[in-house]
Scaffold this active site. Structure first.
Site, PDB file in Angstrom:
ATOM      1  CB  SER A 161       2.936   3.600   6.903  1.00  0.00           C
ATOM      2  OG  SER A 161       2.354   4.259   5.814  1.00  0.00           O
ATOM      3  CD  GLU A 254       0.183  -2.308   2.143  1.00  0.00           C
ATOM      4  OE1 GLU A 254       0.280  -1.093   2.381  1.00  0.00           O
ATOM      5  OE2 GLU A 254       0.383  -3.197   2.985  1.00  0.00           O
ATOM      6  CG  HIS A 284      -1.152   0.876   4.921  1.00  0.00           C
ATOM      7  ND1 HIS A 284       0.050   0.489   4.384  1.00  0.00           N
ATOM      8  CD2 HIS A 284      -0.917   2.043   5.597  1.00  0.00           C
ATOM      9  CE1 HIS A 284       0.979   1.382   4.690  1.00  0.00           C
ATOM     10  NE2 HIS A 284       0.422   2.325   5.440  1.00  0.00           N
TER      11      HIS A 284
END
Length: 311
Positions: A161, A254, A284
């Site tokens: 991320s 996502e 995610h």
């Protein structure tokens, strides 16, 4: 062409169940969350509840000098480790949350699979310390490993991320300085603070965790004095001379899907070996659910195989 994980008809019942729970729980909380402290508490609580311990893990907390002050990190190993290679892992959390502790169990699984010790540093979080503070701290962590005797080509960079985007921003900086690491992997990397990817709109309702309209709020917290296109926070706009092999994994459902697709295209255009693996209907960073859903272990195994292939 992107390689893919299992198709939607092969999804495990565990993934379907947890995906539904995330949509009804985490997404609902993040829809209106405005207090970073509250997000941090939710993140830490979720990590304690969902992240399963890897047997025979060794965790050593350390301190070292970062960009402007002492920083903390975790050395993580599981079973026997190779002394000549190290994994520098940068945790996710949207640049406003997360810590080495929230990710240590997932990293421990990778350490066991690869036979590598992992160095997982903390870095300063926004909004208290907006960009480029995180990148400065990530570079300090890399320099610390060099000071410990590792060569750049003995370091594998990784992150998820925001940490995946941070790993790619650090990669650009290192490539431009002639300090190429051995390889890089990024799990659903956050690469574009302009939020211009089509998937931000296309997956606004499909994403298990993040509403598609929350980008501008997060950007205001994170950017500080930087423009969204600054490569120190948006590696999609960076340059990567003599780039080492890169692997990215992302869910097709996502909002960050197109960050990975466009990043792979950019790296390939420079001649880099950039792999992209897409998984349908996964949350995610589903990797953090290792021990709960088989898809997490499968994806981590593919990362470990990628690292092993680099020699």
């Amino acid at each position: 062409m992107a390689a893919t994980g299992p198709n939607s008809t092969q999804m495990s019942w565990q993934l379907r169940l947890i995906g539904g729970l995330l949509r009804r729980g985490v997404r609902a909380r993040l829809q209106h969350a405005t207090d970073p402290q509250l997000v941090r508490r939710h993140f830490a609580r979720a990590a304690r509840l969902w992240c399963r311990t890897v047997p025979h893990t060794h965790v050593l907390p350390v301190q070292y000098m970062a960009a402007t002050a002492p920083a903390s990190a975790l050395w993580i190993g599981a079973s026997l480790v190779h002394a000549d290679r190290v994994l520098l892992y940068l945790h996710g959390g949207g640049y406003i949350a997360g810590s080495p502790q929230t990710h240590m169990h997932m990293v421990a699984r990778l350490a066991r699979m690869t036979g590598m010790r992992a160095f997982v540093p903390s870095y300063r979080l926004a909004p208290e310390c907006p960009a480029p503070a995180a990148l400065q701290d990530a570079r300090a962590a890399f320099d610390h490993l060099l000071a410990k005797g590792y060569r750049p080509d003995q370091v594998v960079l990784g992150g998820d991320s925001a940490g995946g985007g941070l790993a790619l921003s650090l990669l650009a900086e290192l490539c431009q300085a002639g300090l190429q690491p051995a390889a890089v992997f990024a799990i659903a990397p956050f690469c574009d603070l302009t939020f211009s990817g089509l998937s931000v709109q296309e997956n606004a309702e499909r994403d298990h965790m993040f509403p598609g309209d929350r980008g501008p709020f997060l950007a205001r917290l994170v950017l500080g004095d930087l423009v969204p296109e600054d490569p120190r926070i948006s590696p999609l706009f960076a340059e990567f001379p003599n780039c080492p092999p890169v692997l990215m994994q992302v869910s097709e459902s996502e909002i960050l899907r197109d960050d990975s697709r466009r990043m792979a295209e950019k790296l390939r255009a420079t001649g880099a070996d950039a792999g992209l693996q897409e998984w349908p209907e996964a949350p995610h960073v589903w990797h953090i659910l290792d021990g709960w859903v088989p898809e997490a272990r499968q994806a981590l195994r593919q990362i470990a195989d990628f690292i092993a292939a680099q020699g």
